[in-house]
Design an enzyme around this catalytic site. Structure first.
Site, short mmCIF file in Angstrom:
data_model
loop_
_atom_site.label_atom_id
_atom_site.label_comp_id
_atom_site.label_asym_id
_atom_site.label_seq_id
_atom_site.Cartn_x
_atom_site.Cartn_y
_atom_site.Cartn_z
N GLU A 12 -7.79 9.56 -1.37
CA GLU A 12 -8.41 10.61 -2.16
C GLU A 12 -9.44 10.04 -3.14
O GLU A 12 -10.53 10.57 -3.32
CB GLU A 12 -7.34 11.40 -2.93
CG GLU A 12 -6.33 12.10 -2.03
CD GLU A 12 -5.09 11.26 -1.77
OE1 GLU A 12 -4.01 11.85 -1.62
OE2 GLU A 12 -5.21 10.01 -1.70
N SER A 20 20.22 -19.13 13.08
CA SER A 20 21.58 -19.21 12.53
C SER A 20 21.89 -20.57 11.90
O SER A 20 22.51 -20.66 10.84
CB SER A 20 22.61 -18.89 13.62
OG SER A 20 22.54 -17.54 13.99
#
Length: 376
Positions: free
Chosen positions: A57, A230
């Site tokens: 805007e 991991s």
């Protein structure tokens, strides 16, 4: 008053502006705005800039001012509800009110709970007519990651897979470059560019040592990189650390101080999130990425991690590139099952919905979404 056809036309133009900013706005939504006078003549246009920069805007208002246009009595066509809170920028609804805008046509309400209809309320309280709905599906689809993060508190997870027509993603020796054509690879980089982050597994890093950055299309920003690792096996020499303008987040199930120190010295952020099986908890990882403002997560990993994401219900859609080749024996897309054990009936198959089918050079690109996954 503008006709419904005029509303549709200007909202469509605002949608295209939002698309133009798809590589730029993250983690903010992709929003476009068109300002018109009472006769429907365009006064200014704009789309949301980088985080901390002006919203759509404001960009449209600046263009109108640069051409000497008054916005008194104007209509604002915007693809998402004007914001009503002070975040990195001031509220857009206040800017529209102060400019004298008479009417706002917006595609959809902002899913951000800090906004969530309050922008519309402020506009109506100021005597501005508000119309909501035109272009809602398009806005939601363009910003599906933002909607996912705001509503589900997890990113939208897109799994990219390149395979031969018989479903093989690599040869038995692990070689996979290149199954698909340059056109498909370039398109894949465009999908990387629109993502907040790219996720891969440590196996892919060890096998291929990829950069996993955006090189084949122009982009103002590089997506961050996420590694599922991991046991902290990521090599400190990996090329993923050669892209200084992005963050590297490594998720582990165990912390080894020597390995962690070497990776942190390369700029990695290490987070330990283990599940009951001693592996990385994928659900916790995704929730943590949402907290880091990741909207779309683009997965480029091997069949094991892909299978885990789909089996545990964390995958949302597949971006599948199929090359017109038969490889025969090799590593396939479904080497890691998507369900617990072999299926006994076809009713247990993973249900997908085709979203698009396109040809890229000699290859096919299929976008397939898990059925019902976007119902949030």
């Amino acid at each position: 008053m503008p006709s419904l056809d005029a509303d549709a036309q200007h909202i469509a133009a605002a949608q295209q502006l939002a698309i133009d900013g798809r590589y730029l706005t993250d983690p903010n939504p992709r929003v476009g705005c068109v300002l018109t006078d009472a006769s429907g003549h365009v006064l200014g246009v704009g789309h949301t800039q980088q985080a901390g920069g002006p919203h759509a805007e404001v960009m449209a208002m600046r263009e109108a001012a640069a051409h000497g246009h008054s916005l008194a009595g104007a209509t604002a066509y915007v693809t998402l509800e004007p914001c009503s809170h002070h975040g990195r920028t001031a509220p857009c609804c206040d800017a529209l009110i102060n400019a004298g805008v008479r009417r706002v046509v917006a595609s959809v309400s902002d899913p951000n709970p800090l906004v969530g209809g309050q922008g519309f309320e402020r506009l109506r309280a100021a005597g501005i007519e508000v119309v909501v709905g035109p272009g809602a599906d398009e806005t939601r689809e363009l910003n599906i990651g933002f909607f996912s993060r705001m509503i589900r508190k997890t990113p939208w997870v897109r799994l990219k897979i390149a395979a031969s027509l018989d479903g093989k993603t690599a040869l038995t020796n692990g070689v996979s470059q290149w199954i698909t054509s340059e056109a498909a690879r370039t398109d894949g980089h465009a999908w990387r560019a629109r993502a907040s982050a790219v996720l891969t597994g440590v196996g892919t890093l060890i096998e291929d040592d990829p950069r996993l950055d955006v090189r084949l299309v122009q982009t103002p920003r590089q997506p961050h990189l996420v590694v599922v690792d991991s046991h902290l096996q990521t090599p400190a020499s990996a090329r993923i650390f050669d892209i200084p303008e992005r963050k590297v987040w490594i998720y582990a199930a165990h912390r080894d101080e020597a390995k962690a120190s070497a990776l942190e010295a390369r700029g990695a952020t290490i987070t330990v999130m283990a599940n009951a099986d001693g592996k990385v908890d994928l659900g916790a990882l995704l929730r943590d990425l949402a907290a880091r403002e990741v909207n779309e997560l683009h997965v480029e990993a091997g069949h094991k991690l892909n299978g885990s994401l789909l089996r545990e219900g964390w995958g949302d859609e597949l971006l599948l590139y199929l090359a017109p080749k038969f490889i025969g024996e090799g590593i396939g897309m479904a080497n890691q099952p998507f369900a617990d054990g072999p299926l006994s009936t076809l009713a247990g198959a993973l249900p997908l919905e085709f979203r698009s089918l396109d040809r890229l050079g000699p290859d096919l690109r299929i976008l397939a979404r898990i059925s019902g996954r976007d119902a949030f």
